[in-house]
Write an enzyme that holds these catalytic residues in place. Structure first.
Site, short mmCIF file in Angstrom:
data_model
loop_
_atom_site.label_atom_id
_atom_site.label_comp_id
_atom_site.label_asym_id
_atom_site.label_seq_id
_atom_site.Cartn_x
_atom_site.Cartn_y
_atom_site.Cartn_z
N SER A 1 -7.37 -9.63 -1.23
CA SER A 1 -7.47 -9.33 0.42
C SER A 1 -6.64 -10.28 1.48
CB SER A 1 -8.31 -8.93 0.44
OG SER A 1 -8.47 -9.77 2.37
N LYS B 1 -13.20 -3.76 9.50
CA LYS B 1 -13.74 -5.52 8.36
C LYS B 1 -13.24 -6.06 8.24
CE LYS B 1 -10.77 -3.55 5.75
NZ LYS B 1 -9.58 -4.22 4.66
N GLU C 1 -3.65 -7.81 9.30
CA GLU C 1 -3.92 -7.24 9.80
C GLU C 1 -5.60 -8.06 11.45
OE1 GLU C 1 -3.03 -4.78 12.07
OE2 GLU C 1 -1.71 -3.58 10.59
N ASN D 1 -6.72 -10.94 4.37
CA ASN D 1 -7.12 -11.42 5.54
C ASN D 1 -8.10 -12.36 4.71
OD1 ASN D 1 -6.47 -9.22 7.97
ND2 ASN D 1 -7.00 -8.41 6.16
N PHE E 1 0.82 -1.24 0.27
CA PHE E 1 -0.24 -0.07 0.17
C PHE E 1 1.03 1.19 -0.20
CE2 PHE E 1 -3.14 2.92 1.66
CZ PHE E 1 -4.14 2.97 0.77
N GLY F 1 -10.78 2.98 3.36
CA GLY F 1 -11.73 2.79 2.12
C GLY F 1 -11.08 1.32 1.00
N ASP G 1 -15.14 -1.21 2.40
CA ASP G 1 -14.08 -1.75 2.22
C ASP G 1 -14.60 -3.22 2.88
OD1 ASP G 1 -11.51 -2.70 2.21
OD2 ASP G 1 -11.24 -1.44 4.50
N1 LIG Z 1 -2.62 -3.79 0.62
C1 LIG Z 1 -3.31 -3.11 0.63
O1 LIG Z 1 -4.18 -3.33 -0.01
C2 LIG Z 1 -3.77 -1.68 1.48
C3 LIG Z 1 -3.19 -2.01 3.02
N2 LIG Z 1 -3.44 -1.51 3.58
C4 LIG Z 1 -3.55 -1.01 5.29
O2 LIG Z 1 -1.77 -0.76 5.04
C5 LIG Z 1 -0.70 -1.25 6.53
C6 LIG Z 1 0.51 -1.41 5.41
O3 LIG Z 1 -0.04 -2.58 4.39
P1 LIG Z 1 0.49 -2.73 3.39
O4 LIG Z 1 1.84 -2.15 3.46
O5 LIG Z 1 -0.09 -3.37 2.53
O6 LIG Z 1 1.63 -4.33 4.30
P2 LIG Z 1 3.12 -4.78 3.38
O7 LIG Z 1 2.75 -6.20 4.59
O8 LIG Z 1 2.68 -4.96 1.86
O9 LIG Z 1 4.53 -4.19 3.78
C7 LIG Z 1 4.51 -4.18 5.30
C8 LIG Z 1 5.76 -2.71 5.17
O10 LIG Z 1 6.39 -2.46 6.19
C9 LIG Z 1 7.55 -2.70 6.88
N3 LIG Z 1 7.21 -3.11 7.88
C10 LIG Z 1 7.36 -4.15 9.22
N4 LIG Z 1 7.46 -4.19 9.92
C11 LIG Z 1 8.21 -2.84 9.88
C12 LIG Z 1 9.27 -2.16 11.06
N5 LIG Z 1 9.91 -2.72 12.47
N6 LIG Z 1 10.05 -1.13 11.36
C13 LIG Z 1 9.62 -1.11 9.58
N7 LIG Z 1 9.20 -1.22 8.21
C14 LIG Z 1 8.73 -2.26 8.67
C15 LIG Z 1 7.56 -4.01 6.03
O11 LIG Z 1 8.82 -4.53 5.89
C16 LIG Z 1 6.95 -3.61 4.46
O12 LIG Z 1 7.88 -2.71 3.59
C17 LIG Z 1 -1.43 -2.38 6.97
O13 LIG Z 1 -2.63 -1.73 8.38
C18 LIG Z 1 -3.05 -2.71 5.96
O14 LIG Z 1 -3.89 -2.65 6.33
C19 LIG Z 1 -4.97 -0.38 3.82
C20 LIG Z 1 -5.51 -0.49 2.16
C21 LIG Z 1 -4.87 -1.30 0.99
O1 LIG Z 2 -8.05 -2.84 3.50
C1 LIG Z 2 -7.49 -3.55 2.19
C2 LIG Z 2 -8.21 -2.82 1.14
O2 LIG Z 2 -8.96 -2.22 1.75
C3 LIG Z 2 -6.52 -4.17 1.98
O3 LIG Z 2 -7.29 -6.03 3.00
P1 LIG Z 2 -6.20 -6.41 3.80
O4 LIG Z 2 -5.24 -6.12 3.94
O5 LIG Z 2 -6.75 -8.09 3.67
O6 LIG Z 2 -5.48 -7.25 1.76
#
Ligand SMILES: NC(=O)C1=CN([C@@H]2O[C@H](COP(=O)(O)OP(=O)(O)OC[C@H]3O[C@@H](n4cnc5c(N)ncnc54)[C@H](O)[C@@H]3O)[C@@H](O)[C@H]2O)C=CC1
Ligand SMILES: O=C(CO)COP(=O)(O)O
Length: 366
Positions: free
Chosen positions: A269, A206, A296, A271, A29, A151, A259
């Site tokens: 997703s 969610k 999460e 999850n 993200f 979202g 969402d």
């Molecule tokens: N991927 C998606 O589709 C979406 C994700 N999100 C939210 O965004 C947040 C981040 O998600 P993603 O980018 O998808 O996660 P991801 O799992 O793809 O990556 C997590 C990132 O955080 C870094 N990280 C983890 N622990 C760390 C630490 N101690 N210090 C520094 N960096 C660290 C990892 O190295 C990685 O770069 C999540 O909480 C998720 O709920 C929100 C909307 C969409």
């Molecule tokens: O929040 C998300 C889409 O809106 C991403 O969902 P996941 O963390 O389950 O991949």
């Protein structure tokens, strides 16, 4: 200052100069957001703790670990040095999993200032004190411009530039308009909300039901079941939110039902995928390990069930999932038990649950 004059001021600013945006987090993200902001003309820097991945983004404009098929806008500058990334940033997005969120904000704190806008994109909860991520931003900085972005935003669909909408939530009008300016473009729309807590809670809650939906799909349950699950999930989420002081109307928006729909329907997703693997018979550890990214909802379900028990909030779906995930109850057996639960009110805001229970008790049907 009125909201309309802020909007005018902001759009004037955007015509004269590009916004300097920092994204903390190198996951899917964070990477997608950095690229949208750069597509939109922002001067964008992205912080990753992994220096090699940062070098790859700068060299090849690719993030092979998290979004391998995505061509990142070449203007995104990645670095493993927080001081470089945060230098001069006007808008900072924090896209770090909830378990590491506070630690990273503390690490960044020396380079943050009160005039910056800080926005969490993380859909999780901190165990101590049941804190949401924007509350952590507030606690760690005490700054006034704090917001949340949430979202129906599957990162891999954003990467394909699929038409997408999100919500920026803040009680600060400048935060809302700056985020709209930074990210709003022909494939990404940013709607505004002033219910930061409700929007953030929707994003976190969610994930619980996405795990349940993945599990139901793997067990061969049909569309009636999925529809029942999602609609009752929405009732449960809004019941929980109201008990905690959020506005239930937020849950009819993109960050609530929007969402919920996407994460309960898509194999993209994480999850949902964890739930699907569990439904196929994998253990929780195997399912999480196979995913290799953050889901999460696994942590959120325990925190929410604990909070619901403590505060006396009725959350049968979350509690059922908790029993499956952590107490070894087979998923199919739990689904059958849930079907024998009380037959309650459809929409509690029109017919309170207590009235249905009372009438059934009078009929001798508890
Ligand atoms: N991927 C998606 O589709 C979406 C994700 N999100 C939210 O965004 C947040 C981040 O998600 P993603 O980018 O998808 O996660 P991801 O799992 O793809 O990556 C997590 C990132 O955080 C870094 N990280 C983890 N622990 C760390 C630490 N101690 N210090 C520094 N960096 C660290 C990892 O190295 C990685 O770069 C999540 O909480 C998720 O709920 C929100 C909307 C969409
Ligand atoms: O929040 C998300 C889409 O809106 C991403 O969902 P996941 O963390 O389950 O991949």
């Amino acid at each position: 200052m009125s909201e309309s004059s802020l909007t005018e001021q902001d759009s004037r600013a955007s015509q004269e100069e590009c916004l300097r945006v920092a994204v903390l987090g190198g996951g899917s993200f964070g990477t997608a957001l950095a690229s949208i902001a750069a597509d939109n003309g922002g001067e964008v820097r992205q912080w990753l703790r992994d220096a090699e991945l940062a070098a790859e983004i700068n060299r090849e404009h690719r993030n092979s670990r998290y979004l391998p098929d995505y061509a990142i806008n070449p203007a995104v500058q990645a670095s493993d040095d927080l001081s470089v990334v945060l230098d001069g940033a006007e808008l900072v997005f924090v896209a770090i999993p909830s378990k590491a969120f506070r630690a990273v904000v503390r690490q960044a704190r020396p380079w943050l200032g009160a005039d910056q806008i800080l926005v969490s994109t993380t859909k999780g909860i901190q165990e101590e004190g049941f804190k949401l991520m924007s509350q952590i931003l507030e606690e760690e900085t005490g700054f006034p411009h704090i917001g949340v972005l949430s979202g129906p935003n599957l990162a891999s669909e954003i990467a394909q530039k699929q038409l997408t909408a999100t919500v920026v939530a803040s009680d600060d009008a400048l935060t809302r308009t700056r985020v709209q300016t930074a990210l709003g473009c022909d494939y990404f729309r940013v709607y505004a909300s002033n219910d930061r807590y409700g929007v953030e809670l929707g994003g976190a809650l969610k994930n619980i039901y996405a795990i349940a939906a993945g599990m139901a799909a793997a067990l061969g349950m049909g569309e009636n079941t999925r529809s029942m699950l999602m609609t009752r999930a929405l009732a449960e989420m809004s019941r929980f939110a109201v008990a905690l002081g959020a506005n239930p109307l937020t849950f009819i928006g993109l960050a609530g039902v929007g969402d919920l729909i996407v994460t309960c329907s898509s194999n993209l997703s994480r999850n949902y995928r964890v739930g699907h693997a569990l439904g196929e018979g994998k253990t929780l550890d195997e399912a999480v390990e196979a995913l290799g990214q953050v889901a999460e909802g696994v942590n959120t379900v325990s925190l929410v069930c604990h909070k619901a028990r403590q505060d006396g909030i009725y959350m049968p779906l979350a509690e059922g999932l908790y029993q499956v995930l952590f107490k070894g109850v087979p998923a199919r057996q739990m689904a059958q038990l849930l079907m024998l639960n009380e037959q309650s009110s459809d929409v509690e805001f029109t017919l309170p649950r207590e009235l249905v229970q009372q009438a059934r008790q009078e009929e001798g049907k508890t």
